[in-house]
Design a protein around this motif. Structure first.
Motif, short mmCIF file in Angstrom:
data_model
loop_
_atom_site.label_atom_id
_atom_site.label_comp_id
_atom_site.label_asym_id
_atom_site.label_seq_id
_atom_site.Cartn_x
_atom_site.Cartn_y
_atom_site.Cartn_z
N THR A 270 46.31 54.24 29.45
CA THR A 270 46.88 54.88 28.26
C THR A 270 47.45 56.24 28.63
O THR A 270 46.95 56.89 29.57
CB THR A 270 45.83 55.08 27.15
N PRO A 271 48.47 56.69 27.91
CA PRO A 271 49.00 58.04 28.19
C PRO A 271 47.94 59.12 28.10
O PRO A 271 47.92 60.04 28.92
CB PRO A 271 50.08 58.21 27.12
N ALA A 272 47.04 59.01 27.12
CA ALA A 272 46.01 60.03 26.95
C ALA A 272 45.09 60.09 28.16
O ALA A 272 44.73 61.17 28.64
CB ALA A 272 45.20 59.76 25.68
N ALA A 273 44.69 58.93 28.66
CA ALA A 273 43.78 58.90 29.81
C ALA A 273 44.45 59.45 31.06
O ALA A 273 43.84 60.17 31.85
CB ALA A 273 43.29 57.47 30.05
N ILE A 274 45.72 59.11 31.25
CA ILE A 274 46.44 59.59 32.42
C ILE A 274 46.64 61.10 32.34
O ILE A 274 46.43 61.83 33.33
CB ILE A 274 47.79 58.86 32.57
N ARG A 275 47.01 61.60 31.17
CA ARG A 275 47.18 63.05 31.00
C ARG A 275 45.86 63.78 31.24
O ARG A 275 45.82 64.85 31.84
CB ARG A 275 47.71 63.36 29.60
N ARG B 236 58.28 55.10 32.22
CA ARG B 236 57.22 55.45 31.27
C ARG B 236 56.39 56.63 31.78
O ARG B 236 56.04 57.54 31.03
CB ARG B 236 56.32 54.24 31.02
N LEU B 237 56.05 56.59 33.07
CA LEU B 237 55.26 57.67 33.64
C LEU B 237 56.07 58.96 33.72
O LEU B 237 55.53 60.05 33.52
CB LEU B 237 54.75 57.27 35.03
N ALA B 238 57.36 58.85 33.98
CA ALA B 238 58.22 60.04 34.00
C ALA B 238 58.23 60.71 32.63
O ALA B 238 58.15 61.95 32.53
CB ALA B 238 59.64 59.65 34.42
N GLU B 239 58.33 59.90 31.60
CA GLU B 239 58.31 60.47 30.24
C GLU B 239 56.97 61.12 29.93
O GLU B 239 56.89 62.17 29.28
CB GLU B 239 58.62 59.37 29.23
N LEU B 240 55.90 60.49 30.42
CA LEU B 240 54.55 61.00 30.16
C LEU B 240 54.34 62.38 30.79
O LEU B 240 53.75 63.27 30.17
CB LEU B 240 53.53 60.01 30.70
N ILE B 241 54.84 62.57 32.02
CA ILE B 241 54.56 63.84 32.70
C ILE B 241 55.61 64.90 32.40
O ILE B 241 55.47 66.05 32.83
CB ILE B 241 54.44 63.65 34.23
N LEU C 264 50.89 51.31 32.97
CA LEU C 264 51.39 51.79 31.68
C LEU C 264 52.48 50.84 31.19
O LEU C 264 53.50 50.65 31.85
CB LEU C 264 51.95 53.21 31.82
N GLY C 265 52.22 50.26 30.02
CA GLY C 265 53.20 49.34 29.46
C GLY C 265 52.54 48.35 28.51
O GLY C 265 51.38 48.51 28.12
N PRO C 266 53.27 47.30 28.14
CA PRO C 266 52.72 46.28 27.24
C PRO C 266 51.60 45.50 27.90
O PRO C 266 51.34 45.62 29.10
CB PRO C 266 53.93 45.41 26.91
N ARG C 267 50.96 44.63 27.13
CA ARG C 267 49.78 43.92 27.58
C ARG C 267 50.00 43.15 28.87
O ARG C 267 49.14 43.12 29.76
CB ARG C 267 49.33 42.95 26.47
N GLN C 268 51.17 42.51 29.02
CA GLN C 268 51.39 41.71 30.22
C GLN C 268 51.45 42.58 31.47
O GLN C 268 51.06 42.15 32.57
CB GLN C 268 52.66 40.86 30.10
#
Length: 281
Positions: free
Chosen positions: A243-248, A276-281, A210-214
């Motif tokens: 993507t956040p949607a796929a992970i959720r 980023r993952l903390a914010e997602l969950i 999860l993050g930018p392209r690099q």
């Protein structure tokens, strides 16, 4: 349902940053894979360091290849880490399928499942404080939990799934939700067959970046290199969720299947993924 973080293996020195951020966030577990003939940090040593740098988060081998190791020494190492971490060790175990790992360890790839069962019988005795046998006394220390740390088994074949009910506390499923449900049901069936009380703990693993392209490109390249030995790394990389949607969606699917925990396994090295993952969950 709990959510853990699977740690990348490409930069061991950075794992303290990952661990401290995860410990301060909503995550339940730090997971770390095991290989012998590969450029990865040894998991028990690494998790010992990370346990000392954190206060509450569990540390989990995901999975430790037990047949590659001396049984008595493994029992001692696991008990020591469990005791010194305050009972935070989760010992995820598997038999390993790489011939080169077994050649270097001097173990037989063909009998690795049988060796695992023999190891479990010995380690369970030792973790209960019983003598090793043949005039040899106990091998301590006694772990934080009577009978040893929590044990999860990974694998896909019936023998591996049955091993959960014979020796373990739960199952670690490195499988897509579309077929993990069948594995969960098989584990529950063996659990009832062995008349085990309660329910097995069910833990799933999902590969994420999860993050930018690099960040995504880094994760894809490292995952591709890790699975090159399978002959189908492209297929493995296709399962990486970015993507956040796929992970959720994956988290929701596993929760619907009755999973107790999902470990979000990261291959990319950017520690900002923890936030980023903390914010997602």
């Amino acid at each position: 349902m709990n959510v853990g973080i699977g740690l990348p293996i490409g930069d061991p020195a950075a794992l303290l940053t990952w661990a401290r951020r995860a410990d301060a966030g909503p995550f339940s577990t730090l997971g770390l894979l095991d290989r012998l003939v590969y450029d990865n940090p040894e998991p028990l040593v690494t998790l010992g360091v990370l346990a000392g740098a954190t206060t509450r988060i569990r540390v989990q081998t995901e999975v430790l290849l037990a047949p590659l190791r001396d049984t008595a020494l493994l029992a001692k190492q696991a008990a020591t880490l469990d005791l010194m971490s305050g009972g935070r060790l989760v010992l995820g175990l598997g038999i390993g399928g790489r011939e080169d790992d077994h050649r270097v360890a001097g173990t037989d790839l063909r009998t690795r499942g049988r060796r695992m069962d023999e190891q479990m019988a010995t380690m369970c005795r030792l973790w209960h404080g019983e003598p090793y046998g043949d005039g040899i006394g106990p091998i301590g220390p006694v772990p934080a939990r009577i009978g040893g740390p929590e044990i999860l088994f990974g694998g896909f074949k019936p023998a591996a799934l049955e091993r959960v009910a014979r020796w373990g506390d739960g199952f670690l499923a490195a499988a897509d939700p579309s077929w993990a449900g069948g594995l969960f049901d098989a584990v529950r069936g063996f659990w009832k067959k062995y008349d085990r009380p309660g329910e097995p703990r069910l833990v799933a693993q999902v590969n994420v970046a999860l993050g930018p392209r690099q960040v995504l490109d880094d994760a894809l390249a490292r995952m591709h290199a890790y699975y090159a030995f399978t002959g189908m790394p492209d297929r493995m990389v296709e399962g990486l969720l970015t993507t956040p949607a796929a992970i959720r969606a994956a988290l929701t699917a596993f929760e619907d299947l009755g999973a107790d925990e999902v470990v979000l396994y990261c291959y990319g090295l950017d520690p900002d993924q923890v936030d980023r993952l903390a914010e997602l969950i």
